[in-house]
Write a protein that holds these residues in place. Sequence first.
Motif, PDB file in Angstrom:
ATOM      1  N   GLY A 176       0.801  -1.232   0.000  1.00 40.98           N
ATOM      2  CA  GLY A 176       0.000   0.000   0.000  1.00 40.98           C
ATOM      3  C   GLY A 176       0.829   1.275   0.000  1.00 40.98           C
ATOM      4  N   LYS A 177       2.062   1.192  -0.481  1.00 47.28           N
ATOM      5  CA  LYS A 177       2.941   2.373  -0.438  1.00 47.28           C
ATOM      6  C   LYS A 177       2.382   3.517  -1.298  1.00 47.28           C
ATOM      7  N   GLU A 178       1.877   3.133  -2.464  1.00 47.86           N
ATOM      8  CA  GLU A 178       1.346   4.186  -3.347  1.00 47.86           C
ATOM      9  C   GLU A 178       0.116   4.860  -2.714  1.00 47.86           C
ATOM     10  N   LEU A 179      -0.687   4.043  -2.074  1.00 46.92           N
ATOM     11  CA  LEU A 179      -1.894   4.570  -1.428  1.00 46.92           C
ATOM     12  C   LEU A 179      -1.526   5.580  -0.329  1.00 46.92           C
ATOM     13  N   ILE A 180      -0.479   5.257   0.415  1.00 49.87           N
ATOM     14  CA  ILE A 180      -0.027   6.158   1.483  1.00 49.87           C
ATOM     15  C   ILE A 180       0.551   7.438   0.866  1.00 49.87           C
ATOM     16  N   ALA A 181       1.277   7.288  -0.242  1.00 45.54           N
ATOM     17  CA  ALA A 181       1.840   8.470  -0.916  1.00 45.54           C
ATOM     18  C   ALA A 181       0.702   9.401  -1.337  1.00 45.54           C
ATOM     19  N   GLU A 182      -0.358   8.819  -1.890  1.00 41.66           N
ATOM     20  CA  GLU A 182      -1.515   9.633  -2.307  1.00 41.66           C
ATOM     21  C   GLU A 182      -2.151  10.318  -1.093  1.00 41.66           C
ATOM     22  N   ALA A 183      -2.171   9.580   0.029  1.00 44.32           N
ATOM     23  CA  ALA A 183      -2.787  10.151   1.237  1.00 44.32           C
ATOM     24  C   ALA A 183      -1.984  11.349   1.744  1.00 44.32           C
ATOM     25  N   VAL A 184      -0.652  11.274   1.624  1.00 47.06           N
ATOM     26  CA  VAL A 184       0.181  12.416   2.040  1.00 47.06           C
ATOM     27  C   VAL A 184      -0.235  13.630   1.216  1.00 47.06           C
ATOM     28  N   HIS A 185      -0.361  13.428  -0.079  1.00 50.43           N
ATOM     29  CA  HIS A 185      -0.729  14.535  -0.969  1.00 50.43           C
ATOM     30  C   HIS A 185      -2.155  15.032  -0.663  1.00 50.43           C
ATOM     31  N   GLN A 186      -3.083  14.096  -0.536  1.00 53.13           N
ATOM     32  CA  GLN A 186      -4.495  14.458  -0.320  1.00 53.13           C
ATOM     33  C   GLN A 186      -4.721  15.234   0.971  1.00 53.13           C
ATOM     34  N   ASN A 187      -3.864  14.981   1.961  1.00 54.13           N
ATOM     35  CA  ASN A 187      -4.037  15.662   3.240  1.00 54.13           C
ATOM     36  C   ASN A 187      -3.122  16.876   3.378  1.00 54.13           C
ATOM     37  N   SER A 188      -2.495  17.259   2.259  1.00 53.17           N
ATOM     38  CA  SER A 188      -1.603  18.422   2.319  1.00 53.17           C
ATOM     39  C   SER A 188      -2.300  19.632   1.720  1.00 53.17           C
ATOM     40  N   ARG A 189      -1.628  20.786   1.840  1.00 53.46           N
ATOM     41  CA  ARG A 189      -2.219  21.987   1.247  1.00 53.46           C
ATOM     42  C   ARG A 189      -2.084  21.974  -0.261  1.00 53.46           C
TER      43      ARG A 189
END
Length: 466
Positions: A176-189
């Motif tokens: 799930g590394k890609e999913l976590i990477a997307e989550a970092v972006h989605q929860n950023s400004r």
Amino acid sequence: MILIIDDDIAIQTSLSLLFRKEGFAVRVADGPFDTVEVLAEETPELILLDMNFSVDTSGDDGLRLLRRIRELVPNMPVILITGWGSIDLAVEGMKAGAKDFITKPWQNDHLVQSVRTALNLAQTIPASLNRRKLDQQFRFDNIVGEDPNLLDILTTVGRVAPTNAPVLITGESGTGKELIAEAVHQNSRRQRQPFVKVNLGGISSTLFESELFGHVRGAFTDAKTDRVGRFELANKGSIFLDEIGDLDPGSQVKLLRVLQDRTFEPLGSSKSRTVDVRIICATNRNLEEMVSKGQFREDLFYRINLISVRLPALRERPGDIPLLVTYFVNNLKTIYGRPDLRVSPLALKWLKNLPLPGNIRQLKNGVERTVLLSSGDELQADDFERNLTQQASATALHRSAGDAAFQPSFPAVGSMTLEEMEYQMIQRAMTFHQNRVAKVARALGITRFALYRRLEKFGISYTNEE
Ligand SMILES: Nc1ncnc2c1ncn2[C@@H]1O[C@H](COP(=O)(O)OP(=O)(O)OP(=O)(O)O)[C@@H](O)[C@H]1O
């Protein structure tokens, strides 16, 4: 207050001006003596330390002072300033506990970002949140799981996402590394800005520059038009550098430069461009080990892993398997128009004990296969066993691949999807050619990079060969 340690008056002045304009109180110190004096009077929020602050350019004084600071104020975030020529010094400094390093000449925006990030991260780390709280505060919609390890990771992601800190995500393939990477972006400004994914494992060293930095027309024979590189596409957003452990040494240096200065030149152009990107990297390799073997640059490693999260393998969080299976089946219900689809309680229990080396990707593909190939509404352990135990099918394939009497026959129409067949054929060719990618690609009549893409997609492990 930010303490700037530098003996060059010009640098003291320009840094003081910059940070005052950003609203910080600033003090300056010329060297060790002044520093100790300031620290005795008040505690700064952060220290900016020029490693070459004395006439002695070896940087030994800088390192010594850094160590002294760490003794006096152990948790104080320190950001180092070094010249490009003394990047090794920065690495030594990171090992001695510095939070980040900036090379001269710096980009003001980048330096301010780095300071703000270090200040944000220096705040006390909150205890891990429970799943309900996490879902209330952040967007983790498609990340299923309640394992304490995963909740720690999600808490960290929520905390660091709004900063600009580079994040390194490690873990086995399919975790799930890609999913976590997307989550970092989605929860950023940066969530409304681009999220650009680059699979570094699939880009040859010759194409690396043109892919990442772009090229101008005429830069090389086939460059008929200008091409915008991935860094520029990601400007203002995030760039996700997947499989960073697969990068060859030449490309590692080129990447370091852009991560360091946020500037690059497209191939064939002498004009530098500047970008503002958040860096998120992932790999299933052990980068620390690669650094110790000299296969991965230590300076690049420190540049990318200000924050690192390691995703657990699925076997380390078996309790999440039933949740994942139920989630996948619920999605498939809608996709395949089978509203009564469900999984028997016994099957869920059975699935929890399954060895799944391909982790969540293997589970997800297996569940989809099972749904496609089983006609009943309630899926039983038998159904999953037939379609999910790749271990067994891999052994069977191995046997059949080497067996002269094996008669190839096509599966009956409707019993297998085209994608499933493609997967099986690739597996079989990999076994037959003992994972030699070049041979497998030739046998399948596709290019090596087309094969790499498919191996990635199906989560089939391979070793890189040039
Ligand atoms: N916690 C999760 N909840 C739901 N789905 C998940 C979860 N983790 C991973 N997945 C799904 O599993 C599949 C594999 O995940 P992903 O591609 O993020 O793994 P990866 O670690 O990046 O793999 P690789 O190293 O092979 O690139 C994807 O389809 C993803 O949506």
